[in-house]
Design a protein around this motif. Sequence first.
Motif, PDB file in Angstrom:
ATOM      1  N   GLY A  70       0.776  -1.244   0.000  1.00 25.37           N
ATOM      2  CA  GLY A  70       0.000   0.000   0.000  1.00 25.37           C
ATOM      3  C   GLY A  70       0.799   1.281   0.000  1.00 25.37           C
ATOM      4  N   GLY A  71       2.045   1.269   0.459  1.00 27.84           N
ATOM      5  CA  GLY A  71       2.861   2.475   0.407  1.00 27.84           C
ATOM      6  C   GLY A  71       2.261   3.629   1.174  1.00 27.84           C
ATOM      7  N   HIS A  72       1.878   4.694   0.451  1.00 32.51           N
ATOM      8  CA  HIS A  72       1.337   5.888   1.082  1.00 32.51           C
ATOM      9  C   HIS A  72      -0.089   5.693   1.606  1.00 32.51           C
ATOM     10  CE1 HIS A  72       4.698   8.480   0.137  1.00 32.51           C
ATOM     11  NE2 HIS A  72       4.632   8.159  -1.143  1.00 32.51           N
ATOM     12  N   THR A  73      -0.653   4.536   1.388  1.00 27.09           N
ATOM     13  CA  THR A  73      -1.991   4.257   1.911  1.00 27.09           C
ATOM     14  C   THR A  73      -1.897   3.980   3.409  1.00 27.09           C
ATOM     15  OG1 THR A  73      -2.680   3.301  -0.188  1.00 27.09           O
ATOM     16  CG2 THR A  73      -3.993   2.732   1.736  1.00 27.09           C
ATOM     17  N   ASP A  74      -2.632   4.745   4.190  1.00 25.20           N
ATOM     18  CA  ASP A  74      -2.691   4.548   5.641  1.00 25.20           C
ATOM     19  C   ASP A  74      -4.162   4.501   6.060  1.00 25.20           C
ATOM     20  OD1 ASP A  74       0.085   4.545   6.336  1.00 25.20           O
ATOM     21  OD2 ASP A  74       0.125   6.709   6.055  1.00 25.20           O
ATOM     22  N   THR A  75      -4.572   3.409   6.649  1.00 25.43           N
ATOM     23  CA  THR A  75      -5.936   3.289   7.158  1.00 25.43           C
ATOM     24  C   THR A  75      -5.870   2.935   8.635  1.00 25.43           C
ATOM     25  OG1 THR A  75      -6.758   2.548   5.002  1.00 25.43           O
ATOM     26  CG2 THR A  75      -8.164   2.150   6.910  1.00 25.43           C
ATOM     27  N   TYR A  76      -6.517   3.762   9.444  1.00 26.00           N
ATOM     28  CA  TYR A  76      -6.598   3.524  10.890  1.00 26.00           C
ATOM     29  C   TYR A  76      -7.952   2.897  11.186  1.00 26.00           C
ATOM     30  CZ  TYR A  76      -7.383   4.695  15.833  1.00 26.00           C
ATOM     31  OH  TYR A  76      -7.686   4.655  17.168  1.00 26.00           O
ATOM     32  N   TYR A  77      -7.947   1.827  11.973  1.00 29.03           N
ATOM     33  CA  TYR A  77      -9.181   1.119  12.310  1.00 29.03           C
ATOM     34  C   TYR A  77      -9.556   1.440  13.748  1.00 29.03           C
ATOM     35  CZ  TYR A  77      -8.510  -1.311   7.914  1.00 29.03           C
ATOM     36  OH  TYR A  77      -8.343  -1.596   6.571  1.00 29.03           O
ATOM     37  N   ASP A  78     -10.495   2.377  13.884  1.00 25.11           N
ATOM     38  CA  ASP A  78     -10.961   2.761  15.215  1.00 25.11           C
ATOM     39  C   ASP A  78     -11.952   1.722  15.719  1.00 25.11           C
ATOM     40  OD1 ASP A  78     -11.181   5.186  17.225  1.00 25.11           O
ATOM     41  OD2 ASP A  78     -13.239   4.465  16.875  1.00 25.11           O
ATOM     42  N   PRO A  79     -11.833   1.316  16.983  1.00 24.23           N
ATOM     43  CA  PRO A  79     -12.731   0.269  17.500  1.00 24.23           C
ATOM     44  C   PRO A  79     -14.199   0.680  17.507  1.00 24.23           C
ATOM     45  CG  PRO A  79     -11.414   1.245  19.267  1.00 24.23           C
ATOM     46  CD  PRO A  79     -10.851   1.748  17.985  1.00 24.23           C
ATOM     47  N   TYR A  86      -6.066   8.089   6.398  1.00 23.75           N
ATOM     48  CA  TYR A  86      -5.321   9.307   6.711  1.00 23.75           C
ATOM     49  C   TYR A  86      -4.050   9.446   5.870  1.00 23.75           C
ATOM     50  CZ  TYR A  86      -2.288   6.392   9.726  1.00 23.75           C
ATOM     51  OH  TYR A  86      -1.427   5.438  10.213  1.00 23.75           O
ATOM     52  N   GLY A  87      -3.873   8.564   4.880  1.00 26.66           N
ATOM     53  CA  GLY A  87      -2.807   8.712   3.899  1.00 26.66           C
ATOM     54  C   GLY A  87      -3.462   9.032   2.571  1.00 26.66           C
ATOM     55  N   VAL A  88      -3.337   8.113   1.610  1.00 29.33           N
ATOM     56  CA  VAL A  88      -4.087   8.268   0.367  1.00 29.33           C
ATOM     57  C   VAL A  88      -5.572   8.309   0.709  1.00 29.33           C
ATOM     58  CG1 VAL A  88      -4.687   7.200  -1.833  1.00 29.33           C
ATOM     59  CG2 VAL A  88      -2.325   7.109  -0.998  1.00 29.33           C
ATOM     60  N   TRP A  89      -6.269   9.290   0.148  1.00 29.90           N
ATOM     61  CA  TRP A  89      -7.666   9.490   0.526  1.00 29.90           C
ATOM     62  C   TRP A  89      -8.601   9.252  -0.653  1.00 29.90           C
ATOM     63  CZ3 TRP A  89      -9.463  14.568   3.413  1.00 29.90           C
ATOM     64  CH2 TRP A  89     -10.709  14.338   4.001  1.00 29.90           C
ATOM     65  N   ILE A  90      -8.282   9.852  -1.792  1.00 32.69           N
ATOM     66  CA  ILE A  90      -9.163   9.767  -2.947  1.00 32.69           C
ATOM     67  C   ILE A  90      -8.346   9.476  -4.205  1.00 32.69           C
ATOM     68  CG2 ILE A  90     -11.154  11.095  -2.163  1.00 32.69           C
ATOM     69  CD1 ILE A  90      -8.324  12.761  -4.094  1.00 32.69           C
ATOM     70  N   THR A 210       0.658  17.981 -10.306  1.00 24.80           N
ATOM     71  CA  THR A 210      -0.079  17.498  -9.133  1.00 24.80           C
ATOM     72  C   THR A 210      -1.525  17.967  -9.165  1.00 24.80           C
ATOM     73  OG1 THR A 210       1.976  17.520  -7.851  1.00 24.80           O
ATOM     74  CG2 THR A 210      -0.089  17.431  -6.613  1.00 24.80           C
ATOM     75  N   PHE A 211      -1.730  19.268  -9.388  1.00 20.38           N
ATOM     76  CA  PHE A 211      -3.085  19.798  -9.532  1.00 20.38           C
ATOM     77  C   PHE A 211      -3.381  19.867 -11.026  1.00 20.38           C
ATOM     78  CE2 PHE A 211      -6.621  22.752  -9.375  1.00 20.38           C
ATOM     79  CZ  PHE A 211      -7.268  22.398  -8.204  1.00 20.38           C
ATOM     80  N   ASN A 212      -3.644  18.693 -11.619  1.00 22.21           N
ATOM     81  CA  ASN A 212      -3.767  18.563 -13.064  1.00 22.21           C
ATOM     82  C   ASN A 212      -5.225  18.591 -13.496  1.00 22.21           C
ATOM     83  OD1 ASN A 212      -4.799  15.880 -12.633  1.00 22.21           O
ATOM     84  ND2 ASN A 212      -2.686  15.189 -12.356  1.00 22.21           N
ATOM     85  N   LEU A 213      -5.466  18.349 -14.775  1.00 16.74           N
ATOM     86  CA  LEU A 213      -6.830  18.418 -15.295  1.00 16.74           C
ATOM     87  C   LEU A 213      -7.745  17.374 -14.664  1.00 16.74           C
ATOM     88  CD1 LEU A 213      -6.138  19.134 -19.074  1.00 16.74           C
ATOM     89  CD2 LEU A 213      -7.185  20.695 -17.412  1.00 16.74           C
ATOM     90  N   ASN A 214      -7.217  16.199 -14.371  1.00 19.47           N
ATOM     91  CA  ASN A 214      -8.037  15.175 -13.706  1.00 19.47           C
ATOM     92  C   ASN A 214      -8.451  15.623 -12.313  1.00 19.47           C
ATOM     93  OD1 ASN A 214      -8.121  13.245 -15.774  1.00 19.47           O
ATOM     94  ND2 ASN A 214      -6.137  12.395 -15.182  1.00 19.47           N
ATOM     95  N   VAL A 215      -7.548  16.314 -11.617  1.00 17.49           N
ATOM     96  CA  VAL A 215      -7.874  16.811 -10.276  1.00 17.49           C
ATOM     97  C   VAL A 215      -8.879  17.955 -10.364  1.00 17.49           C
ATOM     98  CG1 VAL A 215      -6.934  17.887  -8.195  1.00 17.49           C
ATOM     99  CG2 VAL A 215      -5.663  16.054  -9.331  1.00 17.49           C
ATOM    100  N   VAL A 216      -8.696  18.840 -11.345  1.00 17.87           N
ATOM    101  CA  VAL A 216      -9.672  19.913 -11.545  1.00 17.87           C
ATOM    102  C   VAL A 216     -11.064  19.325 -11.751  1.00 17.87           C
ATOM    103  CG1 VAL A 216     -10.395  21.764 -13.098  1.00 17.87           C
ATOM    104  CG2 VAL A 216      -7.990  21.570 -12.438  1.00 17.87           C
ATOM    105  N   GLN A 217     -11.143  18.284 -12.591  1.00 15.78           N
ATOM    106  CA  GLN A 217     -12.428  17.624 -12.832  1.00 15.78           C
ATOM    107  C   GLN A 217     -12.968  17.000 -11.549  1.00 15.78           C
ATOM    108  OE1 GLN A 217     -14.216  17.633 -15.678  1.00 15.78           O
ATOM    109  NE2 GLN A 217     -15.850  16.529 -14.613  1.00 15.78           N
ATOM    110  N   GLU A 453      -0.223  10.948  -7.128  1.00 15.75           N
ATOM    111  CA  GLU A 453      -1.642  10.595  -7.165  1.00 15.75           C
ATOM    112  C   GLU A 453      -1.735   9.206  -7.759  1.00 15.75           C
ATOM    113  OE1 GLU A 453      -5.453   9.785  -8.028  1.00 15.75           O
ATOM    114  OE2 GLU A 453      -4.333  10.446  -9.804  1.00 15.75           O
ATOM    115  N   ALA A 454      -2.381   8.290  -7.015  1.00 17.86           N
ATOM    116  CA  ALA A 454      -2.298   6.873  -7.360  1.00 17.86           C
ATOM    117  C   ALA A 454      -2.854   6.561  -8.741  1.00 17.86           C
ATOM    118  CB  ALA A 454      -3.017   6.044  -6.300  1.00 17.86           C
TER     119      ALA A 454
END
Length: 472
Positions: A70-79, A86-90, A210-217, A453-454
């Motif tokens: 997962g690399g930059h993917t961080d998922t915290y599992y709250d009980p 809290y890493g990669v989000w979208i 980073t803030f490219n056309l796909n992100v604008v869309q 951006e993944a």
Amino acid sequence: MRCIKVSAVLAFIHWLGSALSQPSSVAWDDDFITRDVAIIGGGSAGTYAAIRLRDLGKSVVVVEKQAILGGHTDTYYDPVAGPIDYGVWIYTNTTEARDFFARLNIPLRVDYLVPSNPDSLEFDLRTGQPVPTQPGNVTAAMIRYTTLLMQYPYLENGYDLPYPVPDDLVMPFRSLVEKHDLAAAVPVILAYVQGFADVLNYPSIYIMKTFNLNVVQGAQTGFLRPASGANQDTFTAAATELGDDVLYSSTVAEVYRPHHESNSYQSESHPQRIIVNTPSGPLKIRARKILVAMPPTAENLAPFDTDDREKGIFARFTISAYYNTILRILGLPPTSHIVNRGIDTPYNIAALPGFYAFHPAVPELGLYTGFFGGGAQPLPREEVLQIMRANILSLRNAGYPVMEPEVRAFGNHTPFGLHVSSKDIKGGFYKRLNGLQGYRGTFWTGATFQEHEAAGVWGFTERLIREQILGD
């Protein structure tokens, strides 16, 4: 007699080249595994490559230093609250992203980086002083920025740049803002462009990629996310598919590759030789090709037998530091998005090291996701946490009864944002970097070759696989 001597010398040179291309103390005639492609790094790029290469009939092995993919993917599992990313989000809504999620049977939903009409509070978190909103017509400035992006469609596909490189791409971002009257859009752009150190002095190409056309869309119509709200689900599914083809908690110890100038291993079908330190001991790998899917820093490449050409290119990169966290903060309005702004900085950009922002993740529990820029150098974890604490407690000066924050999770995404100078870009750096694809049987992918951006990285990796890795 002379012919005999020349032949002997040539034979010796051939033997010497072969001897220097492999470890003299390691026997390679037995006790090794063979694969078509050895992938170094099991982050977003490496995982995508492994799944796609297997689907295309190639055998792979993935060397991953962490215990999960997962690399930059961080998922915290709250009980109580369940998963919180809290890493990669979208993810931007690209063909490669939709196809990859479908391949792994991951249901999707449409989400936004920041909800519409958020309760956003802007403070200089060095002091807790409120900061006025940046003046100007944001919509008009964003239209100008989007029109600018449309002039350079090739930015969507790696760094295949024309020569000479257009001035807009190499001038410092602050100059681009001034030239095209983008001041009112800077807060919006930099809400997405995080992790860069002195962002106003970066060559503009890095901000535009980073803030490219796909992100604008995506900012207008939404981004993709797993319906579960857990980005780690994607990599858990990939891990299940890859099975024993992933070496977890493992690091590369030594890499031996054919020399471009010699015929070493030319007759062998698996000339790349890698020694990996695994939890169960050293493992030897022989592969036809290597795909490096990690940042090409000096530290990461230390085990490689890099030559002068490779070293000269990779040494040009500069890094930045980026961290993220899950915090429990009590004493703030429960739905408030806290944005860090400098009261005395150009365009009120956040002063680093410090937070960019922290956003409510589970308001009823006081849980926030926080994103922190460290600047141009890695920082010790304790120093990052101390600055985070000071930033949060500064809000007491704004009248909020903020309690001591509790750190629930912490992620370190350093090295981040590998970049080079405007001079290097104008001098053809990326042509030389792209020229390393396939050199000595080695290929390269990841954010350094596309963007942070993944989905964009998946698109780059897909093209690399089909056009070059499978090209022979």
